[in-house]
Design an enzyme around this catalytic site. Structure first.
Site, short mmCIF file in Angstrom:
data_model
loop_
_atom_site.label_atom_id
_atom_site.label_comp_id
_atom_site.label_asym_id
_atom_site.label_seq_id
_atom_site.Cartn_x
_atom_site.Cartn_y
_atom_site.Cartn_z
CD GLU A 124 -2.50 -1.51 2.62
OE1 GLU A 124 -1.77 -1.12 3.52
OE2 GLU A 124 -3.40 -2.35 2.62
CE1 TYR A 136 7.59 0.77 -3.46
CE2 TYR A 136 5.38 1.90 -3.33
CZ TYR A 136 6.58 1.36 -2.90
OH TYR A 136 7.14 1.69 -1.44
#
Length: 167
Positions: A124, A136
């Protein structure tokens, strides 16, 4: 100093409870709701959990461990359950951001998981953390959900978390 030079100076070792004070100090630099030494030790003691610590080597002797002259740069805590894992937290100290530390930590996590047959990795990230989201995405993560108001900020509005997955 260019990024390639910096990357060569970054080493990664297992984050053990002995490094909990270092990890807690780093975590405080990245989160309003930071974790103390006990919380980090508790997470490391969960079955399937592991952590990695990145540091810049000092002038001391190294043999797969850190020494007093080393400069801690960041760490990651991961929880593995069967064939999937989740990043519990990752943080890079302010002076080391945008120097490749987060990338090195994540590449080490992915390598570790691949060696152990773990195919799915979740995390998250605050939707206002553009640098982390770019990292990411570069590493193959894609958004699969959103948690509304997940991150509480001192003196500010709650921020949504993007749930991201790498398969």
């Amino acid at each position: 100093m260019d990024e390639a030079t910096r990357i060569e100076e970054i080493e990664v070792i297992a984050l053990t409870p002995a490094f909990a004070p270092v990890a807690a100090a780093l975590h405080q630099t990245g989160f309003d709701d930071f974790w103390d030494e006990n919380a980090i030790c508790d997470l490391l003691n969960v079955p399937g959990a592991f952590g990695l610590l990145a540091f810049a080597p000092g002038s001391g002797q190294h043999q797969g461990s850190a020494c007093a002259e080393d400069i801690p740069l960041g760490f990651v805590l991961v929880q593995v359950v069967l064939d999937e894992a989740e990043i519990n937290t990752i943080v890079v100290g302010p002076a080391a951001r945008r120097c490749g530390v987060g990338n090195i930590l994540m590449e080490n996590v992915v390598s570790h998981l691949q060696k152990h047959g773990v195919g799915r990795l979740l995390l998250e990230v605050a939707c206002d953390n553009a640098a982390a989201m770019a990292l990411y995405q570069k590493l193959g993560f894609a958004e699969i959900g959103r948690r509304r108001g997940y991150y509480r900020r001192n003196g500010g509005p709650a921020i949504d978390a993007l749930v991201m997955e790498r398969v």
